[in-house]
Scaffold this active site. Structure first.
Site, PDB file in Angstrom:
ATOM      1  N   GLU A 107     -13.947 -17.118  -5.014  1.00 34.10           N
ATOM      2  CA  GLU A 107     -15.292 -16.664  -5.057  1.00 34.10           C
ATOM      3  C   GLU A 107     -15.636 -16.035  -3.847  1.00 34.10           C
ATOM      4  O   GLU A 107     -15.203 -16.469  -2.719  1.00 34.10           O
ATOM      5  CB  GLU A 107     -16.316 -17.633  -5.401  1.00 34.10           C
ATOM      6  CG  GLU A 107     -17.615 -17.494  -5.638  1.00 34.10           C
ATOM      7  CD  GLU A 107     -18.230 -16.193  -6.359  1.00 34.10           C
ATOM      8  OE1 GLU A 107     -17.690 -14.821  -6.163  1.00 34.10           O
ATOM      9  OE2 GLU A 107     -18.966 -16.389  -7.463  1.00 34.10           O
ATOM     10  N   ASP A 111     -24.218 -19.115  -3.368  1.00 33.71           N
ATOM     11  CA  ASP A 111     -25.555 -19.172  -2.810  1.00 33.71           C
ATOM     12  C   ASP A 111     -26.537 -20.220  -3.691  1.00 33.71           C
ATOM     13  O   ASP A 111     -26.268 -21.526  -3.164  1.00 33.71           O
ATOM     14  CB  ASP A 111     -26.121 -17.890  -3.275  1.00 33.71           C
ATOM     15  CG  ASP A 111     -27.431 -17.474  -2.798  1.00 33.71           C
ATOM     16  OD1 ASP A 111     -28.038 -18.121  -1.873  1.00 33.71           O
ATOM     17  OD2 ASP A 111     -28.268 -16.470  -3.181  1.00 33.71           O
ATOM     18  N   SER A 112     -26.955 -19.989  -4.838  1.00 30.74           N
ATOM     19  CA  SER A 112     -27.859 -21.203  -5.330  1.00 30.74           C
ATOM     20  C   SER A 112     -26.779 -21.930  -6.128  1.00 30.74           C
ATOM     21  O   SER A 112     -27.045 -23.100  -6.516  1.00 30.74           O
ATOM     22  CB  SER A 112     -28.593 -20.346  -6.411  1.00 30.74           C
ATOM     23  OG  SER A 112     -27.858 -19.834  -7.553  1.00 30.74           O
ATOM     24  N   GLY A 113     -25.643 -21.472  -6.250  1.00 29.45           N
ATOM     25  CA  GLY A 113     -24.441 -22.195  -6.958  1.00 29.45           C
ATOM     26  C   GLY A 113     -24.535 -21.802  -8.251  1.00 29.45           C
ATOM     27  O   GLY A 113     -23.574 -22.539  -9.212  1.00 29.45           O
ATOM     28  N   LYS A 139     -23.375 -21.030   1.103  1.00 29.65           N
ATOM     29  CA  LYS A 139     -24.725 -21.349   1.765  1.00 29.65           C
ATOM     30  C   LYS A 139     -25.207 -22.524   1.479  1.00 29.65           C
ATOM     31  O   LYS A 139     -26.069 -22.667   0.536  1.00 29.65           O
ATOM     32  CB  LYS A 139     -25.686 -19.995   1.613  1.00 29.65           C
ATOM     33  CG  LYS A 139     -25.306 -19.019   1.856  1.00 29.65           C
ATOM     34  CD  LYS A 139     -26.219 -17.716   0.941  1.00 29.65           C
ATOM     35  CE  LYS A 139     -26.257 -16.531   1.522  1.00 29.65           C
ATOM     36  NZ  LYS A 139     -27.134 -15.367   0.753  1.00 29.65           N
ATOM     37  N   PHE A 160     -28.964 -12.977   3.601  1.00 32.97           N
ATOM     38  CA  PHE A 160     -28.018 -11.822   2.835  1.00 32.97           C
ATOM     39  C   PHE A 160     -27.015 -11.207   3.741  1.00 32.97           C
ATOM     40  O   PHE A 160     -27.424 -10.852   4.850  1.00 32.97           O
ATOM     41  CB  PHE A 160     -28.848 -10.796   2.369  1.00 32.97           C
ATOM     42  CG  PHE A 160     -28.275 -10.180   1.266  1.00 32.97           C
ATOM     43  CD1 PHE A 160     -28.279 -10.806   0.066  1.00 32.97           C
ATOM     44  CD2 PHE A 160     -27.753  -8.848   1.595  1.00 32.97           C
ATOM     45  CE1 PHE A 160     -27.434  -9.902  -0.927  1.00 32.97           C
ATOM     46  CE2 PHE A 160     -27.137  -8.144   0.719  1.00 32.97           C
ATOM     47  CZ  PHE A 160     -26.897  -8.805  -0.867  1.00 32.97           C
ATOM     48  N   ASP A 167     -21.512  -6.827  -1.401  1.00 34.29           N
ATOM     49  CA  ASP A 167     -22.155  -5.604  -1.498  1.00 34.29           C
ATOM     50  C   ASP A 167     -23.598  -5.803  -1.261  1.00 34.29           C
ATOM     51  O   ASP A 167     -24.315  -6.680  -1.364  1.00 34.29           O
ATOM     52  CB  ASP A 167     -21.929  -5.188  -2.935  1.00 34.29           C
ATOM     53  CG  ASP A 167     -22.652  -5.889  -3.966  1.00 34.29           C
ATOM     54  OD1 ASP A 167     -22.617  -7.380  -3.925  1.00 34.29           O
ATOM     55  OD2 ASP A 167     -23.605  -5.436  -4.785  1.00 34.29           O
ATOM     56  N   ARG A 173     -18.916  -2.813   0.428  1.00 35.74           N
ATOM     57  CA  ARG A 173     -17.839  -3.536   0.150  1.00 35.74           C
ATOM     58  C   ARG A 173     -16.693  -3.579   0.976  1.00 35.74           C
ATOM     59  O   ARG A 173     -15.945  -4.325   1.291  1.00 35.74           O
ATOM     60  CB  ARG A 173     -17.114  -3.613  -1.151  1.00 35.74           C
ATOM     61  CG  ARG A 173     -18.464  -3.954  -2.342  1.00 35.74           C
ATOM     62  CD  ARG A 173     -17.684  -4.298  -3.636  1.00 35.74           C
ATOM     63  NE  ARG A 173     -18.604  -4.439  -4.780  1.00 35.74           N
ATOM     64  CZ  ARG A 173     -19.272  -5.627  -5.254  1.00 35.74           C
ATOM     65  NH1 ARG A 173     -19.069  -6.680  -4.464  1.00 35.74           N
ATOM     66  NH2 ARG A 173     -19.993  -5.413  -6.120  1.00 35.74           N
TER      67      ARG A 173
HETATM   68  P1  5GP Z   1     -25.220 -17.833  -6.965  1.00 34.82           P
HETATM   69  O1  5GP Z   1     -24.821 -17.787  -8.337  1.00 34.82           O
HETATM   70  O2  5GP Z   1     -24.331 -19.047  -6.373  1.00 34.82           O
HETATM   71  O3  5GP Z   1     -26.793 -18.071  -6.752  1.00 34.82           O
HETATM   72  O4  5GP Z   1     -24.942 -16.446  -6.366  1.00 34.82           O
HETATM   73  C1  5GP Z   1     -23.584 -16.235  -6.314  1.00 34.82           C
HETATM   74  C2  5GP Z   1     -23.422 -14.693  -6.290  1.00 34.82           C
HETATM   75  O5  5GP Z   1     -24.554 -13.851  -5.696  1.00 34.82           O
HETATM   76  C3  5GP Z   1     -22.161 -14.396  -5.367  1.00 34.82           C
HETATM   77  O6  5GP Z   1     -21.188 -14.386  -5.988  1.00 34.82           O
HETATM   78  C4  5GP Z   1     -22.382 -13.065  -4.875  1.00 34.82           C
HETATM   79  O7  5GP Z   1     -21.835 -12.121  -5.737  1.00 34.82           O
HETATM   80  C5  5GP Z   1     -23.934 -12.765  -4.866  1.00 34.82           C
HETATM   81  N1  5GP Z   1     -24.565 -13.164  -3.569  1.00 34.82           N
HETATM   82  C6  5GP Z   1     -25.071 -14.334  -3.072  1.00 34.82           C
HETATM   83  N2  5GP Z   1     -25.734 -14.138  -1.658  1.00 34.82           N
HETATM   84  C7  5GP Z   1     -25.074 -13.174  -1.455  1.00 34.82           C
HETATM   85  C8  5GP Z   1     -25.095 -12.598  -0.111  1.00 34.82           C
HETATM   86  O8  5GP Z   1     -25.590 -12.970   0.985  1.00 34.82           O
HETATM   87  N3  5GP Z   1     -24.709 -11.390   0.017  1.00 34.82           N
HETATM   88  C9  5GP Z   1     -24.325 -10.764  -1.096  1.00 34.82           C
HETATM   89  N4  5GP Z   1     -23.573  -9.360  -0.959  1.00 34.82           N
HETATM   90  N5  5GP Z   1     -24.006 -11.352  -2.363  1.00 34.82           N
HETATM   91  C10 5GP Z   1     -24.540 -12.588  -2.528  1.00 34.82           C
HETATM   92 MG    MG Z   2     -19.822 -13.213  -6.348  1.00 34.95          MG
END
Ligand code: 5GP
Ligand code: MG
Length: 184
Positions: A107, A111-113, A139, A160, A167, A173
């Site tokens: 991966e 972020d949130s997971g 994070k 971010f 992206d 990217r």
């Molecule tokens: P989660 O489900 O953990 O909240 O988010 C995961 C997905 O959100 C990551 O795989 C990524 O694609 C996108 N994402 C989360 N944080 C960032 C960030 O800081 N920058 C970018 N470009 N994508 C992020």
């Molecule tokens: Mg992703």
């Protein structure tokens, strides 16, 4: 160091490098060795690349793996612009080769997971031999779901970030480094 200035939703940002291309290459090489140490040399591992974000990281990481490695991919989508939509969209179904094999999810960022939590749940339903997670970035302060990545490139704050596969609304990217967007 600022390499790029970008305009997004009528605002100008400077992209501040967090990790240079050289730092990324070095860390990814070390990470591959950490992964090699956790698997038997001759047991196959299926790398499941989470598209599109992890594509550059995965390409570099896989080159450093020493076990017989397969490649599969799955596309997840949750972000719109710089904010999470709160729902995770999985395109298509999981590859059949995950069943009975060691699966290493690759991966770009946790972020949130939410995404990885959902993905791990789905993978467990198809009975893999094991499931582990390698993420380039984590994070920890943003986690809302219970996720523990087994292999983490770098831990970062909540800002971010873009580049090296990550992206901004589908763009940037290609940047060879990972950078933070700072309002100009
Ligand atoms: P989660 O489900 O953990 O909240 O988010 C995961 C997905 O959100 C990551 O795989 C990524 O694609 C996108 N994402 C989360 N944080 C960032 C960030 O800081 N920058 C970018 N470009 N994508 C992020
Ligand atoms: Mg992703």
């Amino acid at each position: 160091m600022t390499n790029h200035q970008i305009i997004f939703e009528h605002k100008t940002y400077n992209v501040k490098q967090l990790f240079t291309a050289a730092q990324l290459q070095e860390r990814v090489k070390t990470l591959a060795n950490e992964i090699n140490a956790q698997y038997k040399k001759d047991e196959p591992v299926i790398v499941l690349i989470v598209l599109h974000g992890a594509i550059l990281f995965a390409a570099d990481l896989i080159r450093g793996l020493t076990m017989p490695t397969g490649i599969e991919s799955i596309r997840l989508q949750s972000y719109h612009g710089t904010s999470s939509t709160g729902t995770v969209n999985m395109h298509g179904s999981l590859p059949e080769s995950l069943t009975g094999n060691h699966v290493l999810i690759v991966e770009d960022i946790i972020d949130s997971g939410r995404s990885i939590h959902m993905l791990v749940d789905k993978i467990k339903q198809v009975n893999p031999k094991s499931v582990r997670i390698a993420t380039l970035l984590d994070k920890p302060d943003a986690h809302e779901f219970d996720v523990n990545a087994d292999f983490i490139g770098f831990k970062i704050g909540k800002n971010f970030v873009i580049g090296y596969g990550l992206d901004l609304d589908g763009r940037y990217r290609n940047l060879p480094y990972v950078g933070e967007m700072i309002p100009a």
